[in-house]
Design a protein around this motif. Structure first.
Motif, PDB file in Angstrom:
ATOM      1  N   ASP A 163       9.139   3.801   8.240  1.00 43.44           N
ATOM      2  CA  ASP A 163       8.283   4.567   7.334  1.00 43.44           C
ATOM      3  C   ASP A 163       8.644   6.059   7.410  1.00 43.44           C
ATOM      4  N   THR A 164       9.410   6.504   6.450  1.00 43.02           N
ATOM      5  CA  THR A 164       9.875   7.899   6.484  1.00 43.02           C
ATOM      6  C   THR A 164       8.971   8.826   5.674  1.00 43.02           C
ATOM      7  N   ARG A 165       7.834   8.294   5.215  1.00 42.40           N
ATOM      8  CA  ARG A 165       6.999   9.115   4.333  1.00 42.40           C
ATOM      9  C   ARG A 165       6.370  10.324   5.028  1.00 42.40           C
ATOM     10  N   LYS A 166       6.174  10.205   6.344  1.00 46.27           N
ATOM     11  CA  LYS A 166       5.530  11.327   7.039  1.00 46.27           C
ATOM     12  C   LYS A 166       6.505  12.469   7.362  1.00 46.27           C
ATOM     13  N   ILE A 167       7.773  12.239   7.101  1.00 46.76           N
ATOM     14  CA  ILE A 167       8.767  13.278   7.389  1.00 46.76           C
ATOM     15  C   ILE A 167       8.725  14.339   6.294  1.00 46.76           C
ATOM     16  N   ASN A 168       8.681  15.597   6.710  1.00 54.39           N
ATOM     17  CA  ASN A 168       8.764  16.714   5.770  1.00 54.39           C
ATOM     18  C   ASN A 168      10.203  17.226   5.807  1.00 54.39           C
ATOM     19  N   ARG A 180       4.783  21.110  -6.732  1.00 53.35           N
ATOM     20  CA  ARG A 180       5.706  20.295  -5.941  1.00 53.35           C
ATOM     21  C   ARG A 180       6.263  19.182  -6.806  1.00 53.35           C
ATOM     22  N   THR A 181       7.524  18.921  -6.657  1.00 49.99           N
ATOM     23  CA  THR A 181       8.179  17.888  -7.454  1.00 49.99           C
ATOM     24  C   THR A 181       7.551  16.512  -7.218  1.00 49.99           C
ATOM     25  N   SER A 182       7.066  16.295  -6.016  1.00 49.95           N
ATOM     26  CA  SER A 182       6.487  14.997  -5.681  1.00 49.95           C
ATOM     27  C   SER A 182       4.967  15.090  -5.556  1.00 49.95           C
ATOM     28  N   PRO A 183       4.245  14.122  -6.133  1.00 47.57           N
ATOM     29  CA  PRO A 183       2.788  14.124  -5.975  1.00 47.57           C
ATOM     30  C   PRO A 183       2.366  13.857  -4.532  1.00 47.57           C
ATOM     31  N   TYR A 184       3.313  13.419  -3.699  1.00 51.47           N
ATOM     32  CA  TYR A 184       2.980  13.072  -2.325  1.00 51.47           C
ATOM     33  C   TYR A 184       3.212  14.239  -1.363  1.00 51.47           C
ATOM     34  N   GLN A 219      16.556   6.571  -0.182  1.00 55.99           N
ATOM     35  CA  GLN A 219      15.619   5.911  -1.074  1.00 55.99           C
ATOM     36  C   GLN A 219      15.219   6.870  -2.209  1.00 55.99           C
ATOM     37  N   HIS A 220      14.953   6.334  -3.377  1.00 55.79           N
ATOM     38  CA  HIS A 220      14.419   7.168  -4.448  1.00 55.79           C
ATOM     39  C   HIS A 220      13.013   7.625  -4.054  1.00 55.79           C
ATOM     40  N   PRO A 221      12.638   8.833  -4.464  1.00 56.72           N
ATOM     41  CA  PRO A 221      11.341   9.361  -4.027  1.00 56.72           C
ATOM     42  C   PRO A 221      10.162   8.829  -4.857  1.00 56.72           C
ATOM     43  N   PHE A 222      10.430   8.019  -5.868  1.00 59.10           N
ATOM     44  CA  PHE A 222       9.322   7.473  -6.670  1.00 59.10           C
ATOM     45  C   PHE A 222       9.079   6.028  -6.264  1.00 59.10           C
ATOM     46  N   LYS A 223       7.824   5.610  -6.340  1.00 55.79           N
ATOM     47  CA  LYS A 223       7.470   4.238  -5.938  1.00 55.79           C
ATOM     48  C   LYS A 223       6.828   3.486  -7.095  1.00 55.79           C
ATOM     49  N   LEU A 224       5.773   4.106  -7.669  1.00 55.90           N
ATOM     50  CA  LEU A 224       5.017   3.423  -8.730  1.00 55.90           C
ATOM     51  C   LEU A 224       5.885   3.237  -9.974  1.00 55.90           C
ATOM     52  N   ALA A 225       6.802   4.160 -10.193  1.00 60.27           N
ATOM     53  CA  ALA A 225       7.663   4.085 -11.367  1.00 60.27           C
ATOM     54  C   ALA A 225       8.905   3.245 -11.114  1.00 60.27           C
ATOM     55  N   SER A 226       9.057   2.767  -9.873  1.00 63.95           N
ATOM     56  CA  SER A 226      10.321   2.141  -9.474  1.00 63.95           C
ATOM     57  C   SER A 226      10.381   0.648  -9.807  1.00 63.95           C
ATOM     58  N   LYS A 227      11.528   0.237 -10.251  1.00 67.38           N
ATOM     59  CA  LYS A 227      11.767  -1.192 -10.519  1.00 67.38           C
ATOM     60  C   LYS A 227      11.774  -1.990  -9.220  1.00 67.38           C
ATOM     61  N   LEU A 228      12.143  -1.342  -8.127  1.00 65.32           N
ATOM     62  CA  LEU A 228      12.217  -2.046  -6.843  1.00 65.32           C
ATOM     63  C   LEU A 228      10.866  -2.653  -6.480  1.00 65.32           C
ATOM     64  N   PHE A 229       9.790  -1.919  -6.804  1.00 64.37           N
ATOM     65  CA  PHE A 229       8.466  -2.406  -6.407  1.00 64.37           C
ATOM     66  C   PHE A 229       7.706  -3.042  -7.571  1.00 64.37           C
ATOM     67  N   HIS A 230       8.343  -3.104  -8.727  1.00 68.83           N
ATOM     68  CA  HIS A 230       7.678  -3.627  -9.927  1.00 68.83           C
ATOM     69  C   HIS A 230       8.794  -4.120 -10.854  1.00 68.83           C
ATOM     70  N   PRO A 231       9.364  -5.300 -10.509  1.00 66.75           N
ATOM     71  CA  PRO A 231      10.607  -5.704 -11.184  1.00 66.75           C
ATOM     72  C   PRO A 231      10.456  -6.034 -12.669  1.00 66.75           C
TER      73      PRO A 231
END
Lengths: 333, 333, 333, 333
Positions: free
Chosen positions: C44-49, D133-137, C66-78
């Protein structure tokens, strides 16, 4: 080098790539994440052909760690290179001023300008004999006749000559007359010409291409160096941006970047960068303040009669003022 | 051409410029506004050196009206040019497909690919023998050996050959073997090479530079034409933008623009434009839909072993599918 | 994520970073090369600044995996998202045509154009009521009056409305009238506005910024989605390049790229991309051929009287021809 | 303004356009060339809608003569504007240094940095409370809490405050606390926000957009001025180019260009331009040498703990050295 595998890449494919990399002499460190598997490669990665790895449909991308240049790199050559031409030193803390007309147009024109810039403290004489022009209908330069005049101006003023070489067909004759051979921005990735430069005994003034990155500039320097000629002087002359008020956009941050990455000297051409004589002095001052090793500046005693680039040429009295300004800045560095 | 004088330009300077322009054969129409004075120039403006006008400190700017190219212009040559090579026609409504490997690597490789693309309907065989590479340490091509293999492939398949020529030193040998000579994007403004192309009897495939405008591309075509060779095929291969997911950005609007400005054929290289094989088919379809005269496509039977550009090479079966797709689009045009 | 340490980074600094990363929940894999040390981070690299790591003077750079988007990503929503507005479906293989004037100018103008585009098969009506103009002295739109006319046109033709919302001050009123809210290219990174879009119940048509990368476009979509609104339609409308003959350069490769990276629909605006009506039809055909989910096209019955963007507006009869062309291409997909 | 008619444009169309232009209050001067007919327009061209002219299919193009900005123009306001904030003067030969952290993070952090930069001679305190910020996170700033801390720092150090305002929803609160309101690069063409700035009594620090031209920057200043606020400070903070080693490319030629075109002050942000602290000092020196009116610089006492932009923040001791360097250059101007 780091290979990033696509999410869902089969284990056997990953292993196959690992084995291939080991067989080429690398050490491979695998990090398996939730989605992505990373293969960190260390050791001698020179035998790897990145294109072949990227062609694998299970490879997401390749991340490069090391710069692709070696001979031009500060990492392997930490001291600044100093290039000496007829007693003029370029690099290593020296500030070298090259000045003269855009094109050699006549004996009278060249001599007038050459003596004028010499008087104000220029170290080298610039002047184009073979001219790269966007239009086939524009003045193409005086060619060998122009080279002969440059030689005469050198004999008179004692200043060594920097002039452009445009192709392999005229390389020998330009090499005979010039002290430094200039490669124009549009030829920065003319690899045949770069290889020929590598065989030359003259130092090469290599201009950055209009949309080239600094890494690409250093790779073009590497071409020359790898072919045998270590004497490369880099030149930032403005890059293409969306701004139209200036001809190009001078990238002065290139100076500290190149000082971090390379040992080669870097000089600035504010005349081509801006296309306007009124901007040459402020940007020359900024160039010295930022740490450049010198300037190459267009000077013409009658800009309105210049056969090329009159709009960016300084008159001798403006050049004199510029020289006084930059001396003061150079002094406080 | 329109000369815009700076606000406050003295009347005598304006008159002096008017007289100069008239002496060069122009008619001058003056419009004096509140701030700006405009001089509209009509007639033969070819003798005007824009640089000299812009060097006048009272001139704000010069506005150009006419395109600087003539031989490449549709205005002076309204019908589409058709270039014929060994029975293959390029331009004038024909759709020409050039396909083959990025680099010639071996006889076996070249023959396998040549027969495969021939079978699917390709009209010409592409393949690089002299390779422009960003790094001096990368594979530089099989050189003359590669040319000989291309000739053999032509004898076997009947397809004419298109291959790149990189410099004047190798021009004669490439000219001897190739049917069309390709000028790479990085050489688009290598004016010495363009002049040499003008003396050639072979058609020239001229690739657009990485950050070149369409006008600059047409000016480079003009160089070749003004030096004697009317047979120029333009090629859009992607321009440099800030997007990093694709290698370059394919500018498909260049097709209708060039159809408006010029009579020369324009083909598309989707392989170099995207750098990814998965994007080649959709962009090939778009290229035909937008009105391009053809495509040049990289095909390799073993992309993971390709010595260059494997990531953008189509396998023969994907190339077959692409050919079927574009045939359908071409049919409804 | 991969951290590349500078050559010569002390072992204790490397260990300190490793510990920090582990404390944030990552696994760390070290690869020590001759010059560079790589730290591969998985988990989980999300906590890294990233900014904090890059601030370390011994860190050369950070390579993202990894791409910085999740909700817009095909990986998590094929599966492709389909957005439905009043019975009109966008995405998932549907081709949706939005057409209408650049600006709403009068009831007569809007009704004439609305019925004309409806007749030719348009699915939605576009029309600007609040207009972003480069100059404060240009026509700024009919504002709420324009919205009322759009509503009337919807009642008449049955077509849902897409119109631009420019700021938070006018958000509520635009939201009341419009079926789809358009965010203009210059507001793509107006994060306050994007957050407000996230609170809206209307789908958002998000235009790509003039020099934005596709990843930045997807990050702006992510802003909207992360704030609560999953219904985002992406729109490619041309990016800024050095080409001046067209207003912008349409990036059609964005379509297959977005299809690889995301599940969101992507439509094309060929009118703003080119700025010239004569280019709208060929680029519309190319857009459908490349796989876009729809088009948004400017139509005006009297372009020479249009208050904005007349030069790029199609007359209804040209729009009719365009509709017939793209139907044929859509049919063979 | 000059209208260029297409070759072959019918005489009656040309006359119709002439009459239209005369009816709008212009004088028209016609120049008929062999291929092109030019219509030079002088007088009051403000009523002309360029889009309507360009929509005429017989019009080749429109050439603009005058800059589209008036209030921001040096032509109509030849003396430099000086903007005074709590006794600090910006413009007119003064050199103003704004310094502080990227983001306000805590009272302790802000006070430490504020006193440190004050001690070295900074004139104003910068610090972000609302962060784009470019990212909402990513960390979005301390918001109103941050504004309160800035006020406290002002009370302690006496330095006025410059901080960013991101949207209309938070405008009132930011306006209450800040002395200068900063508009970020990504909001440079957020016209709703610019209009709101026009109603403010606070000076506006307007940052140049990532791919904006200088004319576009001045048009955005014009928006603010035309809406009632004459106090605009321009800020060059780097533009997007193909160079990746620096975050953006600082365009120092913008300084002399703006000095030619406008009376507004122009300051430089070398921190955002380069993204690397090691480049901030050399580019700050160059900024002063080229004639900028000031600098805005990020300083942090613990860059490795900064919540944003640590990599480009100077430690106080480096900031001290920078202040000494630029003082020397400022002295010799």
């Amino acid at each position: 080098m780091v290979i990033v595998m696509k999410p869902g890449a089969p284990q056997e494919i990953i292993e196959k790539i690992e084995k291939k990399m080991i067989s080429l002499g690398c050490e491979v460190h695998k990090s398996q994440g939730e989605n992505y598997c990373l293969l960190g490669l260390v050791g001698d990665t020179r035998k790897i052909n990145p294109s072949q790895i990227e062609a694998n449909p299970y490879v997401e991308k390749l991340l490069r760690v090391q710069h692709p240049f070696k001979l031009a790199s500060k990492l392997f050559h930490p001291e600044d290179s100093i290039i000496e031409v007829d007693g003029v030193k370029i690099g290593g803390g020296n500030i070298t001023i090259m000045a003269g007309p855009c094109s050699v147009e006549s004996e009278d024109q060249l001599m007038t300008i050459a003596y004028a810039v010499k008087k104000e403290g220029a170290h080298m004489l610039r002047g184009g004999a073979y001219k790269p022009r966007t239009s086939p209908y524009s003045f193409q330069g005086m060619q060998e006749e122009g080279l002969k005049l440059l030689k005469k101006a050198k004999e008179g003023t004692g200043m060594p000559i920097v002039t452009e070489v445009m192709g392999q067909d005229t390389f020998d004759v330009v090499e005979e007359y010039a002290d430094i051979l200039q490669i124009g921005a549009r030829n920065m990735q003319n690899f045949s010409l770069l290889k020929r430069c590598g065989k030359s005994t003259r130092p090469i003034l290599l201009k950055r291409g209009l949309s080239a990155t600094i890494e690409e500039l250093l790779m073009s320097a590497e071409y020359i160096m790898a072919n045998g000629n270590p004497n490369v002087i880099l030149c930032e002359r403005g890059i293409r941006t969306f701004e139209t008020y200036t001809r190009n956009t001078l990238d002065l941050s290139a100076v500290p970047v190149i000082k971090e990455l390379s040992h080669l000297p870097i000089i600035i051409d504010p005349s081509h960068a801006t296309g306007k004589w009124s901007m040459v002095e402020p940007l020359s001052k900024a160039s010295i303040a930022v740490g450049a090793d010198g300037l190459i500046i267009e000077v013409h005693h009658q800009p309105e009669c210049a056969l090329s680039d009159g709009a960016q040429s300084l008159k001798p009295e403006k050049f004199a003022r510029l020289m006084r300004s930059i001396e003061k800045i150079a002094a406080i560095k």
